[in-house]
Design a protein around this motif. Structure first.
Motif: not given
Length: 215
Positions: A157-163, A195-204
């Motif tokens: 997940l943290l890698c996904l957040v990093e892009g 999507s990966r963008s939704q993953v980032v939003i969820y993480a925040v």
């Protein structure tokens, strides 16, 4: 047809966007507002599908207005389009429920594509903003009570957040591309995102990524 409302206090920006979007067959600009209060007065009447929202405006700023809209009209999508690349604006907008965050230096075709993406219920985040999230990561990851992710999935997940791409994640974590795909699929399923963008939003929003002081 995507019914869109422009909220920005700069007439030149509104005119430019209206002209660009006027060439698209599936997007219609049905209203405009020049301030936060102006937007809130018109939304109930116009009832747009999507609002393209600036941040710096008279009265209430775009972040405040986004939060109010999401509480009163949860089905309306909000795409923030701003010059601000500051972490606090980005994090605050996402926490208030923004469906996307783009910078005004984005090409016009990227803005149009983002509008269509958000209209489909997906999320869009400017690439440079995604990378900023990594700077808030510390050695100890923030835990949340509703997270059922395994330790390995949290690393992915943290890698996904990093892009990072699947290949880059595999190289960093010393696992195969196939294993990465499996972990990503499980993360999407557990977090109920597409999507990966939704993953980032969820993480925040769920503080899987540490928040900056004062945000």
């Amino acid at each position: 047809m995507i019914r869109l409302m422009l909220v920005d206090d700069h007439a030149v920006l509104r005119d430019g966007l209206r002209n660009i979007l006027g060439m698209e067959d599936d997007i219609e600009v049905v209203g405009e507002a020049i301030s936060g209060d102006d937007a809130l007065q018109k939304i109930g009447i116009i009832k747009p599908d999507i609002i393209v929202m600036d941040i710096n405006m008279p009265n209430k700023n775009g972040v405040e207005v986004t939060g109010i809209i999401k509480k009163q009209y949860p089905n309306i999508k909000v795409l923030v389009l701003t010059m601000h690349s500051h972490d606090e604006f980005f994090m605050s907008a996402i926490r208030e429920g923004a469906d996307g965050y783009l910078l005004k230096d984005a090409p016009s075709d990227q803005v149009v594509a983002a509008i269509r993406t958000v209209a489909k219920g997906e999320s869009v985040i400017h690439p440079s903003m995604t990378k900023k999230l990594l700077s808030f990561h510390q050695q100890k990851q923030t835990e949340t009570e509703n997270s059922s992710l395994t330790e390995r999935e949290k690393e992915v997940l943290l890698c996904l957040v990093e892009g990072l791409s699947n290949k880059e994640i595999a190289q960093r974590l010393f696992i195969s591309d196939k294993t990465v795909k499996i972990h990503v699929s499980k993360i999407f399923k557990k977090l109920n995102v597409k999507s990966r963008s939704q993953v980032v939003i969820y993480a925040v929003q769920n503080q899987l990524v540490p928040m900056p002081p004062g945000s």
